[in-house]
Design an enzyme around this catalytic site. Structure first.
Site, PDB file in Angstrom:
ATOM      1  N   LYS A  74      41.816  46.739  14.698  1.00 21.79           N
ATOM      2  CA  LYS A  74      42.115  46.648  15.293  1.00 21.79           C
ATOM      3  C   LYS A  74      43.046  44.692  15.731  1.00 21.79           C
ATOM      4  CE  LYS A  74      37.667  46.800  16.137  1.00 21.79           C
ATOM      5  NZ  LYS A  74      35.808  46.465  16.735  1.00 21.79           N
ATOM      6  N   GLU A  80      50.886  46.486  11.071  1.00 23.73           N
ATOM      7  CA  GLU A  80      49.528  45.675  11.064  1.00 23.73           C
ATOM      8  C   GLU A  80      49.736  44.115  10.799  1.00 23.73           C
ATOM      9  OE1 GLU A  80      47.303  45.509  10.621  1.00 23.73           O
ATOM     10  OE2 GLU A  80      46.227  46.479   7.490  1.00 23.73           O
ATOM     11  N   ASP A  81      48.071  43.541  10.997  1.00 21.92           N
ATOM     12  CA  ASP A  81      48.640  42.358  11.233  1.00 21.92           C
ATOM     13  C   ASP A  81      48.512  40.933   9.744  1.00 21.92           C
ATOM     14  OD1 ASP A  81      45.448  43.242   9.751  1.00 21.92           O
ATOM     15  OD2 ASP A  81      44.665  42.104  11.337  1.00 21.92           O
ATOM     16  N   ASP A 115      46.785  42.218   3.278  1.00 27.75           N
ATOM     17  CA  ASP A 115      46.291  41.206   2.101  1.00 27.75           C
ATOM     18  C   ASP A 115      46.228  41.163   0.475  1.00 27.75           C
ATOM     19  OD1 ASP A 115      44.610  38.893   1.269  1.00 27.75           O
ATOM     20  OD2 ASP A 115      42.575  40.035   1.612  1.00 27.75           O
ATOM     21  N   LYS A 159      49.833  37.756   3.136  1.00 30.52           N
ATOM     22  CA  LYS A 159      49.428  36.756   2.063  1.00 30.52           C
ATOM     23  C   LYS A 159      49.471  37.041   0.931  1.00 30.52           C
ATOM     24  CE  LYS A 159      44.945  35.417   3.743  1.00 30.52           C
ATOM     25  NZ  LYS A 159      43.698  35.984   3.462  1.00 30.52           N
ATOM     26  N   PHE A 208      41.331  32.265   4.963  1.00 29.74           N
ATOM     27  CA  PHE A 208      40.927  33.004   5.172  1.00 29.74           C
ATOM     28  C   PHE A 208      41.976  32.658   7.304  1.00 29.74           C
ATOM     29  CE2 PHE A 208      38.606  35.915   8.796  1.00 29.74           C
ATOM     30  CZ  PHE A 208      38.716  37.060   7.201  1.00 29.74           C
ATOM     31  N   VAL A 209      41.779  34.118   7.418  1.00 31.09           N
ATOM     32  CA  VAL A 209      43.195  32.830   9.189  1.00 31.09           C
ATOM     33  C   VAL A 209      42.426  34.040  10.221  1.00 31.09           C
ATOM     34  CG1 VAL A 209      44.804  32.470   8.040  1.00 31.09           C
ATOM     35  CG2 VAL A 209      45.306  34.750   8.619  1.00 31.09           C
ATOM     36  N   ARG A 221      39.394  37.056  18.160  1.00 31.84           N
ATOM     37  CA  ARG A 221      40.533  37.990  17.730  1.00 31.84           C
ATOM     38  C   ARG A 221      41.465  37.477  19.399  1.00 31.84           C
ATOM     39  NH1 ARG A 221      40.451  42.337  14.894  1.00 31.84           N
ATOM     40  NH2 ARG A 221      38.152  43.286  14.555  1.00 31.84           N
TER      41      ARG A 221
HETATM   42  P1  IMP Z   1      43.708  44.650   2.695  1.00 33.15           P
HETATM   43  O1  IMP Z   1      43.820  46.209   2.691  1.00 33.15           O
HETATM   44  O2  IMP Z   1      42.776  43.869   1.888  1.00 33.15           O
HETATM   45  O3  IMP Z   1      45.112  44.542   2.784  1.00 33.15           O
HETATM   46  O4  IMP Z   1      42.942  43.793   4.033  1.00 33.15           O
HETATM   47  C1  IMP Z   1      44.023  44.315   4.947  1.00 33.15           C
HETATM   48  C2  IMP Z   1      43.114  43.305   6.264  1.00 33.15           C
HETATM   49  O5  IMP Z   1      41.493  42.630   6.012  1.00 33.15           O
HETATM   50  C3  IMP Z   1      43.830  43.028   7.498  1.00 33.15           C
HETATM   51  O6  IMP Z   1      44.351  44.061   8.517  1.00 33.15           O
HETATM   52  C4  IMP Z   1      42.438  42.500   7.788  1.00 33.15           C
HETATM   53  O7  IMP Z   1      41.986  43.135   9.318  1.00 33.15           O
HETATM   54  C5  IMP Z   1      41.715  42.170   7.172  1.00 33.15           C
HETATM   55  N1  IMP Z   1      41.860  40.777   6.667  1.00 33.15           N
HETATM   56  C6  IMP Z   1      42.963  40.280   5.510  1.00 33.15           C
HETATM   57  N2  IMP Z   1      42.200  38.888   5.358  1.00 33.15           N
HETATM   58  C7  IMP Z   1      42.379  38.480   6.526  1.00 33.15           C
HETATM   59  C8  IMP Z   1      42.375  36.602   7.259  1.00 33.15           C
HETATM   60  O8  IMP Z   1      42.244  36.229   6.603  1.00 33.15           O
HETATM   61  N3  IMP Z   1      41.608  37.406   8.579  1.00 33.15           N
HETATM   62  C9  IMP Z   1      41.238  38.124   9.029  1.00 33.15           C
HETATM   63  N4  IMP Z   1      41.691  39.394   8.079  1.00 33.15           N
HETATM   64  C10 IMP Z   1      41.735  39.698   7.474  1.00 33.15           C
HETATM   65 MG    MG Z   2      39.648  42.373  10.351  1.00 39.75          MG
END
Ligand code: IMP
Ligand code: MG
Length: 181
Positions: free
Chosen positions: A44, A100-101, A104, A132, A153-154, A166
Site C-alpha cells: 500500500k 515503490e515507496d 530498503d 536507504k 525507520f521513516v 500513512r
Molecule cells: P525491502 O524489501 O527491504 O527493500 O523493503 C521494502 C518495503 O519495506 C517497503 O516497500 C516498505 O513497505 C517497507 N519499509 C522498509 N523500510 C521502511 C521504513 O523505514 N519505513 C516504513 N516502511 C519501510
Molecule cells: Mg510497510
C-alpha cells in the site's frame, strides 16, 4: 494524542516532496515519450507517491497495482516475499515502471523485478521515492530515486508502522520508543 508526538523529526516536508516528485515526473516524461509506459504501484505504501508522480507525467500511460506481503508489524524484513494481489493488465511487450515507496534491503524489488520479467515486458525500470542504501542486501538498480534517507525507520506519505502514519503529508523519523516498547 496527536500523531506528530510520535515523530522524532521531519525528514522531508510536503514542499520538498512535491518539488522532487515534479522533477521525477518530468524526467520520466522525457524518457518515455511515445512509449506508453505502464506504472505499476506496489501497495500500500506507494499510494500517495503514485498519485503525485503520475500527475506530473505528461505522456500517455496506464496504471496498475500489485500487493506483496512485507514486514507485518516489525521493522525488519523477513526475507520472504509473497504476491498478495496480482496485476489486472497484461504487460507483455510493455514498458514497465515499478513505483515503490522505499528501497530498503532490496529484497522486495529484486523479487518483483524477476517475477514481472517472466511476463516478457519490453523493459522494466524502478521509480522509488526513498532509497536507504545502507541496508541493501539484494542488488537492485532504481533508475529514478527521489531521496536518499539515513538508516532510520521513516513513516508518512504512504509509509506505515503497523498500518499507522500513512496519512501524514510529510516523511518523518519515527521515535524508536514507538517500535521498541
Ligand atoms: P525491502 O524489501 O527491504 O527493500 O523493503 C521494502 C518495503 O519495506 C517497503 O516497500 C516498505 O513497505 C517497507 N519499509 C522498509 N523500510 C521502511 C521504513 O523505514 N519505513 C516504513 N516502511 C519501510
Ligand atoms: Mg510497510
Amino acid at each position: 494524542m496527536a500523531m506528530r508526538d510520535d515523530i522524532e523529526s521531519i525528514l522531508l516536508t510536503e514542499e520538498q516532496l512535491q518539488k522532487r516528485i515534479r522533477e521525477m515526473g518530468q524526467e520520466i516524461s522525457r524518457d518515455y515519450a511515445d512509449r506508453n509506459p505502464i506504472f505499476i504501484g506496489v501497495l500500500k505504501g506507494c499510494f500517495m507517491f503514485m498519485a503525485d508522480l503520475v500527475r506530473n507525467v505528461d505522456v500517455p500511460c496506464s496504471i496498475d497495482f500489485m500487493a506483496v506481503s512485507s514486514y507485518g508489524n516489525s521493522t525488519t524484513t523477513t526475507g520472504a516475499v509473497k504476491i498478495t494481489k496480482d496485476l489486472r493488465e497484461d504487460i507483455e511487450g510493455r514498458d514497465v515502471v515499478i513505483v515503490e515507496d522505499i528501497l530498503d534491503s532490496g529484497v522486495t524489488l529484486h523479487y518483483l523485478t524477476g517475477f514481472l520479467q517472466n511476463r516478457r515486458p519490453a523493459s522494466i525500470t524502478i521509480a522509488t521515492l526513498l532509497d536507504k542504501p545502507a541496508r541493501r542486501k539484494a542488488e537492485v538498480y532504481a533508475k529514478y530515486a527521489g531521496f536518499e534517507v539515513p538508516d532510520a525507520f521513516v513513516v508518512g506519505y504512504g509509509l506505515d508502522y503497523a498500518e499507522k502514519y500513512r496519512n501524514l503529508p510529510y516523511i518523518g523519523i519515527l521515535k524508536p520508543e514507538i517500535y521498541t516498547k
